[in-house]
Design an enzyme around this catalytic site. Structure first.
Site, PDB file in Angstrom:
ATOM      1  N   ASN A 133      -9.884   8.364   4.650  1.00  0.00           N
ATOM      2  CA  ASN A 133      -9.619   8.038   3.092  1.00  0.00           C
ATOM      3  C   ASN A 133     -10.562   6.809   2.684  1.00  0.00           C
ATOM      4  O   ASN A 133     -11.261   6.421   3.468  1.00  0.00           O
ATOM      5  CB  ASN A 133      -8.093   7.623   2.862  1.00  0.00           C
ATOM      6  CG  ASN A 133      -7.615   6.511   3.885  1.00  0.00           C
ATOM      7  OD1 ASN A 133      -6.735   6.813   4.865  1.00  0.00           O
ATOM      8  ND2 ASN A 133      -7.901   5.377   3.624  1.00  0.00           N
ATOM      9  N   GLU A 157      -0.388  -1.702  -7.032  1.00  0.00           N
ATOM     10  CA  GLU A 157      -1.156  -0.413  -7.588  1.00  0.00           C
ATOM     11  C   GLU A 157      -0.173   0.544  -7.510  1.00  0.00           C
ATOM     12  O   GLU A 157      -0.100   1.275  -8.629  1.00  0.00           O
ATOM     13  CB  GLU A 157      -2.458  -0.335  -6.774  1.00  0.00           C
ATOM     14  CG  GLU A 157      -2.441  -0.041  -5.326  1.00  0.00           C
ATOM     15  CD  GLU A 157      -3.814   0.213  -4.665  1.00  0.00           C
ATOM     16  OE1 GLU A 157      -4.686   0.050  -5.585  1.00  0.00           O
ATOM     17  OE2 GLU A 157      -3.863   0.568  -3.522  1.00  0.00           O
ATOM     18  N   GLY A 171      -7.254   0.094  -2.900  1.00  0.00           N
ATOM     19  CA  GLY A 171      -6.996  -1.263  -3.509  1.00  0.00           C
ATOM     20  C   GLY A 171      -6.804  -2.334  -2.684  1.00  0.00           C
ATOM     21  O   GLY A 171      -6.809  -3.196  -2.922  1.00  0.00           O
ATOM     22  N   GLY A 188       0.878  -1.206   0.012  1.00  0.00           N
ATOM     23  CA  GLY A 188       0.133   0.102  -0.086  1.00  0.00           C
ATOM     24  C   GLY A 188       0.897   1.275  -0.080  1.00  0.00           C
ATOM     25  O   GLY A 188       2.002   1.107  -0.271  1.00  0.00           O
TER      26      GLY A 188
END
Length: 504
Positions: free
Chosen positions: A383, A293, A387, A268
Site C-alpha cells: 500500500n 485522517e 498519512g 491509522g
C-alpha cells in the site's frame, strides 16, 4: 428525489445515466475522484468507465486513464478500473489487491507520496492537467454548493483544477449530513493563519460545502449505494498491542509526562488501530479527542459513550452497522465530528501545534528503529505511505505498532535492516508488538537495538537478532553497527526458502 437532491435548478437538465457520463471520458485523460478509503468514493461512473474500457479493448481499441484520488478507493474505483486494464498511472495511495498486483507487475506506474502533499503539488502543476473530476455528494444546495458524503479528501482541489466535472449524488446518505464538513479552500493565501486557528480538533475554519464553477458540470448521476465498508475481526495480537499501548500511556500520565485527558490522538487504519481505540474506551482517560485522517468504529464507539468529545478527520471508514448508525443518527453526530480536506486533516503544522499522539502500523521494523510501512521484501508495494509520515514526523509522541511475526512465524517483523525505509529512526519514538513496548526516546542506536530486541522481537527470532547485533558490534563497529553482507539476508532467505528462520 431529483428535485429534493438537486436544489440548483441549472444542474437538473444535466442528469444522465452512469453509462452516458462514462462516454464523456476519453482515452489517456487524467481523472481525479473524491474518496478517502471507502468513504466518499464515486461508484456508478467508475464501474461504467471500466465496462466501457473492456468493450473498447475487445474491439482492439486502446483505453486507459491516469487516476488521482484522495487515498485508497477500494474496489469501487481502484478494483474495477484495474481489473479492466483501464489505468496507466496511479497516485497517491492504494490498497486494492487487483491494483496492487498490476502495479507490482509493472503494468501500472505508481507514485507513492504523503497525502498532505498531493493537493498543493497538483495545484503547482507537477502532475499535469486534470481533465475530469468525479465527485460523490449527498446533495446539491440551491446556491450550487455540493455537500460531500463520508469523506472530503482532495475533492475541492479536483473541482478547482478539472476541465469537466461529473457529480454522483448518492441518495443512500441522509440530507442531514449537511453541516458535517469543514472545507477550507487551501488555494488561498491566508491558509497558514487560518490553520493556526485550529487549536482543538472540533474547531471549524472553513465552509460546509464544496464549490465549483457551474459551467464545468458535464453530468449529474443519481445513485443509491451504501459505502463499501470494512469488517473488523477479533485479533488476539491486536488486543495485546492495544493493551501495551494503554499501559504505556497510563504510565506516562502517572509520571506527569502526559495530561490525564491526553493530547489529540491519531490512529491509522486496520484491526490494530481499531483495537487500540476499543481499549481506550475502557481505559481511565476522559474528555479524549482525535485529530486523525480515518475515523473507524473504535473512535465512533468512544464518541457514543462520551469518552471522546470530538473527532476531526478526512473520512469515515466504518463497518456496516456503524455506517448505518452514523447515517441514521447524523443529526446528533455532526456537531462532534468534523470532516476536512486531507491537506488540512493531515497538515503537519496542525499536528505539531496540537501536540498529537500518533499511532501507525508497520510492515517491518529494524533493530535501530527504521520503519518500512509499504513494501514487502523491499520491492513489492503493499500500500502507499498514506498519512503516516504527515503525522509521525510532527507528533509529540510517535508510536509504531506491528505483530512481531507473520505468515505462521515464517516472517519476523523485527529484522536487522528494513528492506525499504518509509520512516527514519529519528521519527520513531515508541515501538509496540504483542511482545511489549520499546521506548526509544533519548537512546543511541545501540541502546535502541537492545530495547527493540528485548521488548518487541518474537522469542523464536530474538536469539538470532542478539547474535547479529553482537557480531556487528564486534566486527563492524561504528555508531550503528551492521554486518552488511548479512543485513538483508533474512529477506533473501524468505525469498529462497519461504521463511526468514535460519536453516540449521
Amino acid at each position: 428525489m431529483i428535485t429534493e437532491r438537486i436544489g440548483y435548478h441549472a444542474f437538473r437538465d444535466r442528469v444522465m445515466s452512469a453509462e452516458e457520463a462514462a462516454q464523456l471520458i476519453n482515452n489517456e485523460e487524467t481523472i481525479a475522484t473524491s474518496g478517502f478509503g471507502a468513504g466518499g468514493t464515486p461508484k456508478a461512473v467508475p464501474r461504467a468507465v471500466a465496462a466501457m474500457a473492456k468493450e473498447r479493448h475487445a474491439l482492439g481499441e486502446p483505453f486507459s486513464v491516469r487516476l488521482f484520488t484522495g487515498a485508497s478507493t477500494m474496489t469501487d474505483v481502484d478494483g474495477v478500473l484495474a481489473d479492466a486494464d483501464a489505468v496507466s498511472f496511479r497516485m497517491p495511495y492504494m490498497s486494492d489487491p487487483v491494483m496492487r498486483r498490476k502495479i507490482n507487475a509493472g503494468s501500472i506506474a505508481y507514485v507513492d507520496t504523503h497525502l498532505s502533499r498531493m493537493a498543493p503539488w497538483a495545484r503547482a502543476g507537477f502532475f499535469g492537467k486534470i481533465d475530469v473530476a468525479i465527485i460523490e455528494v449527498a446533495l446539491i444546495r440551491s446556491d450550487g454548493g455540493l455537500v460531500p458524503t463520508f469523506a472530503v479528501g482532495n475533492a475541492q482541489t479536483w473541482l478547482d483544477l478539472a476541465d469537466r466535472v461529473i457529480i454522483e449524488i448518492n441518495t443512500w446518505h441522509t440530507p442531514q449530513i449537511e453541516g458535517l464538513h469543514d472545507i477550507l479552500n487551501t488555494a488561498g493565501h491566508d491558509v497558514p493563519a487560518t490553520l493556526a486557528r485550529i487549536t482543538a480538533p472540533g474547531i471549524r475554519v472553513g465552509q460546509e460545502v464544496l464549490r465549483v464553477d457551474p459551467n464545468k458540470i458535464a453530468a449529474v448521476v443519481i445513485t443509491h449505494e451504501a459505502e463499501q465498508s470494512i469488517t473488523f475481526r477479533p485479533d488476539p495480537d491486536a488486543e495485546m498491542i492495544a493493551g501495551h499501548i494503554i499501559d504505556f500511556l497510563q504510565n506516562e500520565v502517572a509520571h506527569g509526562r502526559l495530561p490525564r485527558a491526553l493530547p489529540p490522538l491519531q490512529s491509522g487504519v486496520g484491526n490494530i488501530a481499531n483495537a487500540v481505540m476499543g481499549g481506550l474506551a475502557n481505559a481511565p482517560f476522559d474528555n479524549l479527542s482525535a485529530y486523525t485522517e480515518v475515523i473507524q468504529d473504535g473512535m465512533l464507539d468512544m464518541l457514543r459513550s462520551g469518552r471522546m468529545v470530538s473527532i476531526s478527520g478526512a473520512a469515515l471508514y466504518l463497518s456496516p452497522p456503524c455506517a448505518d448508525f452514523v447515517n441514521t443518527h447524523m443529526h446528533t453526530l455532526r456537531d462532534k465530528i468534523v470532516l476536512r480536506p486531507q491537506e488540512v486533516s493531515n497538515n503537519p503544522s496542525v499536528v505539531r501545534a496540537l501536540n498529537a499522539i500518533t499511532m501507525n502500523s508497520a510492515v517491518e521494523i529494524d533493530i535501530y528503529g527504521n520503519v518500512n510501512s509499504t513494501r514487502i521484501a523491499g520491492s513489492r508495494v503493499q500500500n502507499g505511505i498514506g498519512g503516516s509520515g504527515d503525522f509521525s514526523r510532527s507528533a509529540m509522541l510517535s508510536i509504531f505498532m506491528t505483530p512481531s511475526i507473520a505468515k505462521n512465524r515464517d516472517i519476523s517483523s523485527i529484522v536487522p535492516m528494513v528492506s525499504h525505509v518509509d520512516h527514519i529512526s529519528q521519527d520513531v519514538q515508541i515501538m509496540v508488538t504483542e511482545q511489549g513496548v520499546a521506548d526509544l526516546r533519548g537512546l543511541c542506536a545501540r541502546g535502541r537495538a537492545r530495547q527493540i530486541i528485548e521488548h518487541c522481537a518474537h522469542p523464536d527470532y530474538r536469539p538470532f537478532l542478539w547474535d547479529y547485533l553482537y557480531r556487528a558490534e564486534q566486527y563492524s563497529g561504528g555508531d550503528t553497527p551492521h554486518v552488511l553482507s548479512e543485513a538483508l539476508s533474512w529477506h533473501q532467505r524468505l525469498i529462497n526458502n519461504g521463511s526468514m528462520m535460519p536453516v540449521n
